[in-house]
Motif scaffolding. Structure first.
Motif, PDB file in Angstrom:
ATOM      1  N   ASN A  60     -30.603   1.635   5.333  1.00 13.91           N
ATOM      2  CA  ASN A  60     -29.321   2.344   5.140  1.00 13.91           C
ATOM      3  C   ASN A  60     -29.608   3.805   4.792  1.00 13.91           C
ATOM      4  O   ASN A  60     -30.762   4.178   4.547  1.00 13.91           O
ATOM      5  CB  ASN A  60     -28.467   1.668   4.033  1.00 13.91           C
ATOM      6  N   GLY A  61     -28.558   4.605   4.738  1.00 11.90           N
ATOM      7  CA  GLY A  61     -28.732   6.039   4.505  1.00 11.90           C
ATOM      8  C   GLY A  61     -29.135   6.384   3.081  1.00 11.90           C
ATOM      9  O   GLY A  61     -29.765   7.420   2.841  1.00 11.90           O
ATOM     10  N   THR A  62     -28.784   5.532   2.133  1.00  5.92           N
ATOM     11  CA  THR A  62     -29.165   5.778   0.741  1.00  5.92           C
ATOM     12  C   THR A  62     -30.670   5.561   0.579  1.00  5.92           C
ATOM     13  O   THR A  62     -31.372   6.390  -0.015  1.00  5.92           O
ATOM     14  CB  THR A  62     -28.381   4.844  -0.208  1.00  5.92           C
ATOM     15  N   THR A  80     -19.937  15.712  -2.151  1.00  7.31           N
ATOM     16  CA  THR A  80     -20.568  14.893  -1.110  1.00  7.31           C
ATOM     17  C   THR A  80     -20.358  13.466  -1.549  1.00  7.31           C
ATOM     18  O   THR A  80     -19.831  13.203  -2.639  1.00  7.31           O
ATOM     19  CB  THR A  80     -22.072  15.222  -0.963  1.00  7.31           C
ATOM     20  N   ASP A  99     -29.325  16.003   4.463  1.00  5.33           N
ATOM     21  CA  ASP A  99     -28.542  14.758   4.482  1.00  5.33           C
ATOM     22  C   ASP A  99     -27.598  14.839   5.676  1.00  5.33           C
ATOM     23  O   ASP A  99     -26.562  15.515   5.629  1.00  5.33           O
ATOM     24  CB  ASP A  99     -27.778  14.586   3.166  1.00  5.33           C
ATOM     25  N   ALA A 128     -26.050  12.282   7.100  1.00  2.00           N
ATOM     26  CA  ALA A 128     -25.284  11.033   7.213  1.00  2.00           C
ATOM     27  C   ALA A 128     -23.973  11.234   7.968  1.00  2.00           C
ATOM     28  O   ALA A 128     -23.446  10.286   8.559  1.00  2.00           O
ATOM     29  CB  ALA A 128     -25.003  10.482   5.819  1.00  2.00           C
ATOM     30  N   GLN A 129     -23.432  12.474   7.927  1.00  2.00           N
ATOM     31  CA  GLN A 129     -22.139  12.710   8.574  1.00  2.00           C
ATOM     32  C   GLN A 129     -22.274  13.658   9.774  1.00  2.00           C
ATOM     33  O   GLN A 129     -21.256  14.118  10.297  1.00  2.00           O
ATOM     34  CB  GLN A 129     -21.153  13.285   7.548  1.00  2.00           C
ATOM     35  N   SER A 136     -27.340   8.052   8.020  1.00  2.00           N
ATOM     36  CA  SER A 136     -26.711   6.758   7.763  1.00  2.00           C
ATOM     37  C   SER A 136     -26.050   6.306   9.058  1.00  2.00           C
ATOM     38  O   SER A 136     -25.457   7.118   9.772  1.00  2.00           O
ATOM     39  CB  SER A 136     -25.639   6.908   6.681  1.00  2.00           C
ATOM     40  N   LYS A 193     -19.521   5.623  10.646  1.00  3.59           N
ATOM     41  CA  LYS A 193     -20.098   6.938  10.960  1.00  3.59           C
ATOM     42  C   LYS A 193     -19.938   7.245  12.454  1.00  3.59           C
ATOM     43  O   LYS A 193     -19.667   6.354  13.256  1.00  3.59           O
ATOM     44  CB  LYS A 193     -21.589   6.944  10.584  1.00  3.59           C
TER      45      LYS A 193
HETATM   46  C1  LIG Z   1     -23.256  12.296   2.819  1.00  4.41           C
HETATM   47  C2  LIG Z   1     -23.762  10.879   2.727  1.00  4.41           C
HETATM   48  N1  LIG Z   1     -24.981  10.652   2.229  1.00  4.41           N
HETATM   49  C3  LIG Z   1     -25.484   9.397   2.139  1.00  4.41           C
HETATM   50  C4  LIG Z   1     -24.757   8.307   2.559  1.00  4.41           C
HETATM   51  C5  LIG Z   1     -25.320   6.947   2.331  1.00  4.41           C
HETATM   52  O1  LIG Z   1     -25.444   6.176   3.471  1.00  4.41           O
HETATM   53  P1  LIG Z   1     -25.361   4.586   3.417  1.00  4.41           P
HETATM   54  O2  LIG Z   1     -23.966   4.195   3.143  1.00  4.41           O
HETATM   55  O3  LIG Z   1     -25.832   4.179   4.784  1.00  4.41           O
HETATM   56  O4  LIG Z   1     -26.326   4.123   2.358  1.00  4.41           O
HETATM   57  C6  LIG Z   1     -23.486   8.506   3.115  1.00  4.41           C
HETATM   58  C7  LIG Z   1     -22.663   7.421   3.673  1.00  4.41           C
HETATM   59  O5  LIG Z   1     -22.188   6.505   3.215  1.00  4.41           O
HETATM   60  C8  LIG Z   1     -22.962   9.821   3.186  1.00  4.41           C
HETATM   61  O6  LIG Z   1     -21.747  10.062   3.676  1.00  4.41           O
END
Ligand SMILES: Cc1ncc(COP(=O)(O)O)c(C=O)c1O
Length: 373
Positions: free
Chosen positions: A59-61, A85, A157, A159-160, A181, A186
């Motif tokens: 995942n993105g985290t 964010t 980052d 993710a978006q 992410s 997304k």
């Molecule tokens: C800016 C941002 N960073 C990090 C994340 C974390 O990604 P994830 O939900 O896949 O862990 C997200 C999305 O949820 C995000 O919008």
């Protein structure tokens, strides 16, 4: 007319045969974790972004945490993070044992205010995480210049911002490392959780891969303490199918945003504009309105769903209450958080749906301003 905030079903139906076949192939091959699907997606995504290495993770985290760990960022270090964010950006910094230090947002484009970065740097600052929020690239020239001047590492980052460009260069190619992410909503979304790390550095790529796979360069040889963060085969197969359509979806989002911009241009509502050198990907279409809750309720009555990204800027969240942030410490983020409103945005939105949102919003805003006079 109903206008949902996102419509993942519409996208699935447009690709049903391809997606169903890809999922079945994973199942038929029982390639749930270690099959070649993740490796294929890594190659596809690295080529799409224009980087040498991609590491598919869970995942993105996790992607953020692993990227920070690969740079040896941990206890005693500070990392600069924009005040507005998603929480994961700063949470990842905390989870590697470092301290997020917030930087206020820029007033027009919502991203980190690069003019306020220098004041937040201390001898402990090791890195900065520019977030390309809502799909609009952060001001990377300024971020990279400051990082160079102060010896900071840069973790983008993204993710978006899948596919967004800053000055004709793709986001994700500026920093030491960048994270993605693929959360289902997304712009490039999996059918569950998924994420990725990209970099041009072979050393950082190796380190990220090591950390994401229990610290083992080869089976059962654990050379460092790592973790388990793998993209599963089904997510990878779905993402490889969807990646081929990403540019068309981004074009459709830009067309939809242009129509919103046109229809809302005379309302006085601040619209999500972009500098002419940036290619916004409109993961979110965020306007600003006074009396936001009342406006959202009226849109809702007309069948229109809205979102808030994010209702509380990070320094003001309960998780960071011990820092005692005051509104005057982050005046722009503090003002924006009570006004921002995300309108429905996805590739499959119809012209009629966009017109319904715009006409309704226009009416609500003009009634409110007539009432105020
Ligand atoms: C800016 C941002 N960073 C990090 C994340 C974390 O990604 P994830 O939900 O896949 O862990 C997200 C999305 O949820 C995000 O919008």
């Amino acid at each position: 007319m109903r206008v949902p905030f996102v419509d993942l079903k519409a996208q699935y139906l447009s690709l049903k045969d391809e997606i169903d076949a890809a999922i079945l192939e994973v199942v038929n091959n029982t390639a749930f974790i270690a099959g070649g699907f993740a490796a294929k997606f890594e190659a596809d995504f690295a080529a799409y972004i224009g980087v040498k290495h991609c590491i598919a993770v869970a995942n993105g985290t996790d992607a953020l945490e692993i990227a920070l760990a690969s740079l040896d960022i941990g206890a005693g270090d500070e990392v600069l993070v924009p005040a507005n964010t998603f929480f994961a950006t700063s949470e990842a910094v905390n989870n590697v044992g470092a301290t997020p230090v917030f930087v206020d947002c820029e007033p027009n484009f919502f991203n980190i205010d690069t003019a306020k970065i220098e004041a937040a740097i201390t001898p402990k600052t090791k890195a900065v995480i520019p977030v390309h929020l809502y799909g609009l690239p952060a001001e990377m020239d300024a971020v990279m210049a400051l990082a160079g001047k102060h010896g900071l590492r840069v973790v983008e980052d993204c993710a978006q911002s899948h596919g967004a460009d800053y000055k004709r260069r793709r986001t994700g190619t500026f920093g030491d490392v960048a994270t993605y992410s693929f959360y289902p909503g997304k712009n490039l979304g999996a059918y569950g959780d998924a994420g990725a790390i990209v970099t041009n550095s072979p050393e950082l790529a190796d380190r990220c891969r090591l950390i994401a796979n229990h610290g083992q360069p080869a089976k059962y040889q654990h050379t460092v303490i790592g973790r388990n963060s793998r993209m599963d085969g089904i997510q990878a197969a779905v993402l490889s199918v969807k990646l081929k359509h990403l540019d068309d979806w981004l074009d459709a989002r830009r067309t939809n945003a242009a129509l919103y911009n046109q229809l809302l241009s005379e309302t006085g509502v601040p619209l999500p504009l972009a500098p002419e050198y940036s290619r916004h990907t409109y993961h979110l279409y965020v306007v600003r309105v006074k009396d936001r809750e009342a406006v959202a309720a009226k849109l809702n009555e007309a069948g229109i769903d809205t979102g808030l990204h994010y209702p509380t800027a990070l320094p003001f969240l309960e998780a960071y209450a011990d820092r005692g942030a005051k509104p005057t410490d982050f005046p722009v983020a503090h003002e924006q958080m009570s006004e921002i409103l995300s309108l429905p945005m996805y590739a499959e939105l119809t012209r009629e749906q966009i017109e319904h949102v715009a006409i309704t919003l226009k009416a609500v805003v003009s009634q409110a301003s007539a009432a105020a006079e």
